[in-house]
Design a protein around this motif. Sequence first.
Motif, mmCIF file in Angstrom:
data_model
loop_
_atom_site.group_PDB
_atom_site.id
_atom_site.type_symbol
_atom_site.label_atom_id
_atom_site.label_comp_id
_atom_site.label_asym_id
_atom_site.label_seq_id
_atom_site.Cartn_x
_atom_site.Cartn_y
_atom_site.Cartn_z
ATOM 1 N N PHE A 128 0.864 -1.127 0.016
ATOM 2 C CA PHE A 128 -0.017 -0.162 0.039
ATOM 3 C C PHE A 128 0.753 1.197 0.015
ATOM 4 O O PHE A 128 0.586 2.173 -0.706
ATOM 5 C CB PHE A 128 -0.987 -0.139 1.194
ATOM 6 N N LEU A 154 1.855 6.987 -6.607
ATOM 7 C CA LEU A 154 1.183 8.113 -6.796
ATOM 8 C C LEU A 154 1.703 9.497 -6.454
ATOM 9 O O LEU A 154 1.450 10.374 -7.264
ATOM 10 C CB LEU A 154 -0.441 8.075 -6.027
ATOM 11 N N ILE A 212 4.214 10.524 -9.046
ATOM 12 C CA ILE A 212 3.527 11.008 -10.388
ATOM 13 C C ILE A 212 2.937 12.370 -10.072
ATOM 14 O O ILE A 212 2.922 13.305 -10.908
ATOM 15 C CB ILE A 212 2.331 10.133 -10.750
ATOM 16 N N LEU A 213 2.353 12.688 -9.022
ATOM 17 C CA LEU A 213 1.534 14.104 -8.675
ATOM 18 C C LEU A 213 2.857 14.952 -8.711
ATOM 19 O O LEU A 213 2.863 16.005 -9.502
ATOM 20 C CB LEU A 213 0.923 14.183 -7.352
ATOM 21 N N ILE A 239 -4.501 -1.036 12.136
ATOM 22 C CA ILE A 239 -4.440 -0.264 10.816
ATOM 23 C C ILE A 239 -5.428 -1.061 9.935
ATOM 24 O O ILE A 239 -5.270 -2.337 9.670
ATOM 25 C CB ILE A 239 -2.969 -0.473 10.450
ATOM 26 N N ILE A 276 -5.997 -1.057 5.919
ATOM 27 C CA ILE A 276 -5.566 -0.536 5.156
ATOM 28 C C ILE A 276 -6.732 -0.032 4.069
ATOM 29 O O ILE A 276 -6.409 1.169 3.367
ATOM 30 C CB ILE A 276 -4.504 -1.320 4.163
ATOM 31 N N ILE A 285 -8.100 3.376 5.181
ATOM 32 C CA ILE A 285 -6.998 4.369 4.963
ATOM 33 C C ILE A 285 -7.264 4.747 3.376
ATOM 34 O O ILE A 285 -7.201 6.001 3.141
ATOM 35 C CB ILE A 285 -5.568 3.936 5.453
ATOM 36 N N ARG A 286 -7.345 3.843 2.372
ATOM 37 C CA ARG A 286 -7.318 4.038 1.322
ATOM 38 C C ARG A 286 -8.675 4.821 0.786
ATOM 39 O O ARG A 286 -8.578 5.829 0.164
ATOM 40 C CB ARG A 286 -7.531 2.583 0.423
ATOM 41 N N ILE A 318 -8.070 8.332 2.228
ATOM 42 C CA ILE A 318 -7.232 9.254 1.220
ATOM 43 C C ILE A 318 -8.116 9.631 0.063
ATOM 44 O O ILE A 318 -8.021 10.629 -0.507
ATOM 45 C CB ILE A 318 -6.035 8.521 0.866
ATOM 46 N N ARG A 324 -7.894 1.125 -13.069
ATOM 47 C CA ARG A 324 -7.852 1.809 -11.775
ATOM 48 C C ARG A 324 -6.770 2.889 -11.821
ATOM 49 O O ARG A 324 -6.765 3.972 -11.424
ATOM 50 C CB ARG A 324 -7.603 0.727 -10.707
ATOM 51 N N TRP A 325 -5.469 2.343 -12.363
ATOM 52 C CA TRP A 325 -4.371 3.387 -12.240
ATOM 53 C C TRP A 325 -4.583 4.302 -13.209
ATOM 54 O O TRP A 325 -4.160 5.643 -13.118
ATOM 55 C CB TRP A 325 -3.223 2.530 -12.580
ATOM 56 N N TYR A 366 -6.550 6.770 -11.711
ATOM 57 C CA TYR A 366 -5.693 7.682 -10.585
ATOM 58 C C TYR A 366 -5.171 8.700 -11.504
ATOM 59 O O TYR A 366 -4.824 9.927 -11.004
ATOM 60 C CB TYR A 366 -4.689 6.850 -9.961
ATOM 61 N N VAL A 367 -4.314 8.632 -12.488
ATOM 62 C CA VAL A 367 -3.427 9.506 -13.354
ATOM 63 C C VAL A 367 -4.512 10.526 -13.802
ATOM 64 O O VAL A 367 -3.778 11.761 -13.811
ATOM 65 C CB VAL A 367 -2.865 8.568 -14.368
ATOM 66 N N ILE A 416 -5.065 12.982 -11.111
ATOM 67 C CA ILE A 416 -3.941 13.626 -10.443
ATOM 68 C C ILE A 416 -3.596 14.916 -11.590
ATOM 69 O O ILE A 416 -3.573 15.706 -11.122
ATOM 70 C CB ILE A 416 -2.788 12.728 -10.535
#
Lengths: 313, 483
Positions: free
Chosen positions: A6, A13, A16-17, B191, B193, B196-197, B200, B456-457, B460-461, B464
């Motif tokens: 993770f 990420l 990249i940002l 924790i 994850i 947390i994901r 974020i 998914r990626w 994300y990109v 961003i």
Amino acid sequence: MKLSKFIFKLTGLLIILLALYFCCSYFIIDRYVDRYYHKFRYPAGSMVVGLSRSNFGISPEVLDQEFGDDEIAKPVLNFSFELYRSPYGSVYKKDIENKIAEGTTNGVFIVSVSPGSFLIPINSSEDDVDKLDEDTMLGKMDYVNVDPNFEYMVKCYANPLYKGIVFWPKNDVVVTHDNGWIEFREGTSTYEITEKMVDKWSEETLISYKKILVGQKISIARLKAFEDTVLMLKEYGKVYVVRTPVLKDVLDFETEFWPEMNSQIDSIANKVNVPYWDYTKDHSSYTYYDGSHLFSKSAEMFTRQLAMDIKKK
Amino acid sequence: MLFNSLDFIFFFPIAVVVYYLFPHKHRWAWLLGCSYYFYMQWDVTLVFLLIASTLIDYALGIKMHRTAHKQRRKWYLMLSVLANVGMLFFFKYLGFFSESVSQIMAYFGQVDTNTVTASTSAYGNILLPVGISFYTFQTLSYSIDIYRGKIEPEHHLGKYALYVAFFPQLVAGPIERASRLLPQFHKKIEIDIEAIRKGIILMSWGFFLKMVVADRLGVYVDYAHGNPAGTPGIPLFLAMYFFGFQIYYDFSAYSIIAVGAAKVLGFDLMNNFNRPFFSTSAAQFWQRWHRSLMHWLRDYLYRPLVRDFKLKAFLAVFVVFFINGLWHGANWTFVVWGVLCGLFLLFEQGTNKLRNRILDKSPIPISKHIRQFLWGFVTLHYLAFTMIFFRSSSIYNALVYIKSMFDIRAFYFNITNDIVEIIISILLILLVQAIHFYKGNDKIYELFSSKKIAIRWSLYVVCIAAMVLLAFNRQNSFIYFQF
């Protein structure tokens, strides 16, 4: 998902940002950032400080031409900004001192004054001055001599980055110089400035000044900071306090707002033993695009006059 | 410290990492320290007010619980209410009230204008502590709930202090109930994850809403409100709608960042918004807009007024909306806004049957859904109109704005001389509304739950890139911070 995986993805990420942000910023820096970016790139030997009147009205290039390398410390930089951005205070003083190149002893420092340099909001106390200034561009910047200056991009570049990439200014009437001077040209082949436009802009300037000054007062703390700034600059060379010319209507309005301005500035200048030159009497010798700020040619003419007066002194 | 500041970008990861490294037993201390540090970034001295409020309610809560004497319990509650409301009144409303009273007296010739000016400047310089309206309401609900026997007092002073000062929601809510938040501080948090994901993603969505959408809309709105007489007609209509969206995105951005930040730390905060702009009535709108405040007003003001003080429901609604307006700010503009909203709600409830009867007589049959849509349409336009008062600095300015709005001389709207930005603004509103429609305000992370890694990626990109290229780097405050 494992924690390590993770964190790895999250780091990816973030990279990249950051990479995208800095690539875009660098692309913009390479072309054109904004009017003020050049003022935060390199240290200066001599400087012009004040608000927009000196920002438009005093050309470092002319001073460069008028004085030889052995006469004054160089480069000459125009480190003036505009109303609310660079009033006299400890924030501006600190940044001015940080701009001065190491070992400078024979600098020439033109300290421009206008009522705008000494204002605070009417409901603020004198103790609020530093707090007010910390929110300005100068208050935010920690590094004023870095090239390329990414801190400027992060803290002061207010536009979305796509604008800097896709649209860079095509307006060649207002030209930003590397030495910090902002030149307002009398017109170009593609953009004509008529007398009517100048009259309208002058009228608007006066209206906006009236609006602004209703909620403002002259601050004793700023006058004190101005004195401290001059004293500090004296350690690095010669200081000349200057009031740039403005159109008569603007001058009359300012005199009505602060009748004792000249006497107060003069008494501070006398106290710290520097000359104070008021050029507002010569207002009819110059042209202004809005009654308050000089056109490019007038700015050069005025700077030449200033250089002659400095030489005579 | 602003969420959208560089300071927060450094502060938050450190706060989270150290939090999870701390043994469970002492995590509250770290979080409390972080919360006070977060708050002190505005003004160091104001933290003492926060501590004072915490100590008063902590002590009174325990005392209230220990005594069986009904009258004494009532006294303790009154003391808590007095302390909290008194603090709020002194810091937020004293200047406003003294100025208003002086102005009224000046109007009737009882005092001269110099007295008005003196009274304005005497109290006008009192510094408004950030978030005071939020945390006093939170502590008030704690005391009232103990009085009502709904909750037991918190005996751990540190954890109670954390309930009052928990940094994600300290300065602009959501206004959490003790029954919901305090037990979470006692739970052992491992924790997670996935949480947390999600946290974020929610925070990132909040930053997008604030920096890309709300701040962008703010440029046009500021321009229009800066000189309404200079930009009459259509631009003022556009700015009116833009402000409706701006305040929604700005405030929901803060709320969603708060929810996300708390989720990263393992806590659940309530969702403050639930697609309010898809409401079909004013009643529904107020159940979906700033839910934590509206629930507070319902539970601690409306119901007691009706149940205990036997006030007629319509009068109670009026009082609630008057207080709602005043809560937002010490200015008559907020009072007028609150009253206008309250009156509309009463109008809606009072004319429900009549409206249906009129629509029943329509030659073309109008289905229930169309009726709801039409009334929702009317409601949202009316509420956008009331927001003119919310945004204006005085009643006079609001009236100038409204007068100029109807002074339509020509078709134009590009007052900022930046048509690209106006188009982007409209497209972003459509995009965000579509996302809210499909995913709600708090399920944005479902967009990123595709099983295919490439999809998914890519998403994300793209997000961003959109954030980097379109965001306004203003680091300006959230609108609700002033309340």
